[in-house]
Structure formats: C-alpha cells, structure tokens
Design a protein around this motif. Structure first.
Motif, PDB file in Angstrom:
ATOM      1  N   GLU A  39       0.810  -1.220   0.000  1.00 42.26           N
ATOM      2  CA  GLU A  39       0.000   0.000   0.000  1.00 42.26           C
ATOM      3  C   GLU A  39       0.848   1.277   0.000  1.00 42.26           C
ATOM      4  O   GLU A  39       0.329   2.367  -0.122  1.00 42.26           O
ATOM      5  N   MET A  40       2.167   1.144   0.108  1.00 43.43           N
ATOM      6  CA  MET A  40       3.052   2.309   0.124  1.00 43.43           C
ATOM      7  C   MET A  40       4.080   2.255  -1.004  1.00 43.43           C
ATOM      8  O   MET A  40       5.154   2.823  -0.898  1.00 43.43           O
ATOM      9  N   ARG A  41       3.785   1.602  -2.106  1.00 43.50           N
ATOM     10  CA  ARG A  41       4.750   1.436  -3.191  1.00 43.50           C
ATOM     11  C   ARG A  41       5.206   2.763  -3.798  1.00 43.50           C
ATOM     12  O   ARG A  41       6.241   2.819  -4.438  1.00 43.50           O
ATOM     13  N   GLU A  42       4.443   3.854  -3.598  1.00 43.34           N
ATOM     14  CA  GLU A  42       4.864   5.139  -4.153  1.00 43.34           C
ATOM     15  C   GLU A  42       6.175   5.628  -3.543  1.00 43.34           C
ATOM     16  O   GLU A  42       6.887   6.417  -4.148  1.00 43.34           O
ATOM     17  N   VAL A  43       6.541   5.147  -2.354  1.00 45.27           N
ATOM     18  CA  VAL A  43       7.814   5.545  -1.737  1.00 45.27           C
ATOM     19  C   VAL A  43       8.989   4.784  -2.336  1.00 45.27           C
ATOM     20  O   VAL A  43      10.137   5.111  -2.054  1.00 45.27           O
ATOM     21  N   SER A  44       8.713   3.807  -3.167  1.00 50.67           N
ATOM     22  CA  SER A  44       9.778   2.986  -3.742  1.00 50.67           C
ATOM     23  C   SER A  44      10.682   3.764  -4.694  1.00 50.67           C
ATOM     24  O   SER A  44      11.821   3.382  -4.925  1.00 50.67           O
ATOM     25  N   LEU A  45      10.190   4.858  -5.276  1.00 51.26           N
ATOM     26  CA  LEU A  45      10.993   5.729  -6.120  1.00 51.26           C
ATOM     27  C   LEU A  45      11.507   6.859  -5.252  1.00 51.26           C
ATOM     28  O   LEU A  45      10.718   7.580  -4.642  1.00 51.26           O
ATOM     29  N   PHE A  46      12.821   7.010  -5.182  1.00 46.37           N
ATOM     30  CA  PHE A  46      13.392   7.999  -4.257  1.00 46.37           C
ATOM     31  C   PHE A  46      14.639   8.646  -4.847  1.00 46.37           C
ATOM     32  O   PHE A  46      15.360   8.034  -5.631  1.00 46.37           O
ATOM     33  N   PRO A  47      14.904   9.911  -4.455  1.00 45.69           N
ATOM     34  CA  PRO A  47      16.123  10.574  -4.912  1.00 45.69           C
ATOM     35  C   PRO A  47      17.327  10.014  -4.175  1.00 45.69           C
ATOM     36  O   PRO A  47      17.242   9.627  -3.012  1.00 45.69           O
ATOM     37  N   GLN A  48      18.443   9.975  -4.863  1.00 44.45           N
ATOM     38  CA  GLN A  48      19.689   9.564  -4.230  1.00 44.45           C
ATOM     39  C   GLN A  48      20.513  10.799  -3.896  1.00 44.45           C
ATOM     40  O   GLN A  48      20.180  11.907  -4.313  1.00 44.45           O
ATOM     41  N   HIS A  49      21.561  10.625  -3.158  1.00 46.19           N
ATOM     42  CA  HIS A  49      22.359  11.747  -2.665  1.00 46.19           C
ATOM     43  C   HIS A  49      23.527  12.089  -3.578  1.00 46.19           C
ATOM     44  O   HIS A  49      24.462  12.761  -3.160  1.00 46.19           O
ATOM     45  N   LEU A  50      23.490  11.651  -4.832  1.00 46.62           N
ATOM     46  CA  LEU A  50      24.597  11.951  -5.737  1.00 46.62           C
ATOM     47  C   LEU A  50      24.075  12.223  -7.134  1.00 46.62           C
ATOM     48  O   LEU A  50      22.954  11.850  -7.472  1.00 46.62           O
ATOM     49  N   GLY A  51      24.901  12.898  -7.927  1.00 49.83           N
ATOM     50  CA  GLY A  51      24.564  13.185  -9.310  1.00 49.83           C
ATOM     51  C   GLY A  51      25.219  12.172 -10.236  1.00 49.83           C
ATOM     52  O   GLY A  51      25.981  11.294  -9.810  1.00 49.83           O
ATOM     53  N   LEU A  52      24.943  12.330 -11.525  1.00 52.81           N
ATOM     54  CA  LEU A  52      25.441  11.377 -12.514  1.00 52.81           C
ATOM     55  C   LEU A  52      26.965  11.326 -12.544  1.00 52.81           C
ATOM     56  O   LEU A  52      27.543  10.240 -12.641  1.00 52.81           O
ATOM     57  N   THR A  53      27.634  12.463 -12.446  1.00 50.17           N
ATOM     58  CA  THR A  53      29.100  12.475 -12.500  1.00 50.17           C
ATOM     59  C   THR A  53      29.693  11.636 -11.377  1.00 50.17           C
ATOM     60  O   THR A  53      30.568  10.790 -11.606  1.00 50.17           O
ATOM     61  N   GLU A  54      29.207  11.844 -10.144  1.00 47.90           N
ATOM     62  CA  GLU A  54      29.701  11.068  -8.995  1.00 47.90           C
ATOM     63  C   GLU A  54      29.320   9.599  -9.142  1.00 47.90           C
ATOM     64  O   GLU A  54      30.103   8.706  -8.830  1.00 47.90           O
ATOM     65  N   TRP A  55      28.114   9.335  -9.616  1.00 42.74           N
ATOM     66  CA  TRP A  55      27.656   7.957  -9.825  1.00 42.74           C
ATOM     67  C   TRP A  55      28.586   7.227 -10.790  1.00 42.74           C
ATOM     68  O   TRP A  55      29.025   6.105 -10.525  1.00 42.74           O
ATOM     69  N   LEU A  56      28.904   7.883 -11.921  1.00 40.22           N
ATOM     70  CA  LEU A  56      29.787   7.271 -12.915  1.00 40.22           C
ATOM     71  C   LEU A  56      31.207   7.089 -12.379  1.00 40.22           C
ATOM     72  O   LEU A  56      31.862   6.076 -12.671  1.00 40.22           O
ATOM     73  N   ARG A  57      31.702   8.055 -11.596  1.00 41.66           N
ATOM     74  CA  ARG A  57      33.032   7.919 -11.005  1.00 41.66           C
ATOM     75  C   ARG A  57      33.088   6.702 -10.097  1.00 41.66           C
ATOM     76  O   ARG A  57      33.991   5.873 -10.185  1.00 41.66           O
ATOM     77  N   ARG A  58      32.089   6.554  -9.235  1.00 43.28           N
ATOM     78  CA  ARG A  58      32.043   5.403  -8.327  1.00 43.28           C
ATOM     79  C   ARG A  58      31.898   4.093  -9.099  1.00 43.28           C
ATOM     80  O   ARG A  58      32.483   3.082  -8.727  1.00 43.28           O
ATOM     81  N   TRP A  59      31.113   4.117 -10.160  1.00 38.18           N
ATOM     82  CA  TRP A  59      30.955   2.912 -10.994  1.00 38.18           C
ATOM     83  C   TRP A  59      32.312   2.499 -11.562  1.00 38.18           C
ATOM     84  O   TRP A  59      32.702   1.337 -11.482  1.00 38.18           O
TER      85      TRP A  59
END
Length: 94
Positions: A39-59
């Motif tokens: 009944e709370m599936r709308e919370v399943s989509l959430f912002p993360q604490h990083l942007g694409l540049t940081e995400w790609l660097r960590r990847w």
C-alpha cells in the motif's frame, strides 16, 4: 517540472538507477520496490544523494553500491540508505 528519468542501471530484484534529465545537475534516482508495504509502493521511487558524474566515477572505481530503500528507525519515513548505512550493512555477518 516533473523529472524525466532515464534508466542507467538495472541491479536486479526490481532495483533500478535513473538519471534525471530535466535537471542540469543530473541527480540520480532509484527504485527499490522490495521493502515497502504494497500500500506504500509510491515511496519505492526515491532521490539519491549523488549526481550522474559522482555515480559514474564510483561505478568506474568499483565503489558504487546498489541503492536500497529503508525505513528510518527514528521517523518511520522511507528513504534512501546513506553511504554509512550501506557500508555498515555490508559489514554485518550473514
């Protein structure tokens, strides 16, 4: 303006990372449908604490962790796990 989310990584088990193309900072979003009650599936989509540049660097450095949704013990609110919470969970014995 509503975000235009482009999927960039499917982690398995319904967990996916997205980049917001409407924001020049390209913040990352995630969906983790597993822990939240039906009944709370709308919370399943959430912002993360990083942007694409940081995400790609960590990847590229192999330091990126799969996003996961958790319920805050203090507030009861559903939110993205922090880096520290993820690291602590990975250190716990099975």
């Amino acid at each position: 303006m509503a975000p235009a989310l482009l999927p960039v990584c499917h982690w398995g088990c319904g967990i996916t990372s997205y980049v917001d193309l409407t924001d020049p900072a390209h913040p990352m979003w995630a969906i983790d449908p597993n822990p939240a009650p039906l009944e709370m599936r709308e919370v399943s989509l959430f912002p993360q604490h990083l942007g694409l540049t940081e995400w790609l660097r960590r990847w590229a450095e192999a330091t990126l962790h799969q996003p996961w949704l958790l319920q805050d013990e203090t507030t009861g609110q559903w939110r993205a796990a922090t880096d520290a919470e993820t690291e602590a969970a990975l250190q716990e014995p099975l």
